[in-house]
Design a protein around this motif. Structure first.
Motif, short mmCIF file in Angstrom:
data_model
loop_
_atom_site.label_atom_id
_atom_site.label_comp_id
_atom_site.label_asym_id
_atom_site.label_seq_id
_atom_site.Cartn_x
_atom_site.Cartn_y
_atom_site.Cartn_z
N ILE A 156 29.88 -34.26 13.79
CA ILE A 156 31.13 -34.68 14.45
C ILE A 156 32.27 -34.69 13.44
N ILE A 157 32.04 -35.26 12.29
CA ILE A 157 33.10 -35.33 11.28
C ILE A 157 33.52 -33.93 10.84
N ALA A 158 32.55 -33.05 10.63
CA ALA A 158 32.88 -31.68 10.23
C ALA A 158 33.69 -30.98 11.31
N ALA A 159 33.27 -31.10 12.55
CA ALA A 159 33.99 -30.47 13.67
C ALA A 159 35.39 -31.06 13.79
N ALA A 160 35.50 -32.37 13.65
CA ALA A 160 36.81 -33.02 13.75
C ALA A 160 37.73 -32.56 12.63
#
Length: 137
Positions: A58-62
């Motif tokens: 999630i953090i990478a995608a965000a």
């Protein structure tokens, strides 16, 4: 936790996600990013218990979505995706904000792991910064 840095691509799970994005057809990349954000909430829109791998993704995608926003930081790492990404729309940004809130919640295994480390406050500050960039866009 296979992490070497608090940054969005400073862990094995994020690097694997970048590879998965590169292997995905260009027209399906935004759908993949949105699906990653969907792991944070259940069908009723409530936060699910997040495992660390989902939190890292999630953090990478965000971070990829935030990089396209005013105030966002470009992704300049060998561990990020190599292939071009689509221009992410407002709904994807909103999903990212919600998913990052889930990553920071008490039901997040990733937050729990970082909170047990000396780098926990810096990690939380980075995730909150991403969320602020996305919220402002």
């Amino acid at each position: 936790m296979g992490a070497w840095d608090i940054g969005p691509f400073g862990n094995d799970n994020a690097a694997d996600f970048a590879g998965e994005l590169d292997d995905t057809a260009p027209e399906q990349r935004e759908d993949l990013v949105r699906a990653v954000f969907g792991t944070a909430v259940d069908e009723d829109g409530e936060f699910d218990e997040l495992d660390a791998e989902d939190g890292d993704r999630i953090i990478a995608a965000a971070a990829l979505v935030a990089a396209q926003c005013p105030g966002g930081t470009p992704i300049d790492t060998a561990y990020g995706p190599e292939q071009p990404l689509p221009l992410f729309g407002p709904e994807t940004r909103r999903l990212a904000v919600t998913a990052l809130t889930g990553v920071l919640s008490e039901d997040s295994e990733l937050a729990e792991l970082w909170d047990e480390s000396d780098e926990g406050p810096a990690w939380r500050a980075e995730v909150k910064r991403l969320r602020a960039v996305l919220s402002a866009a």
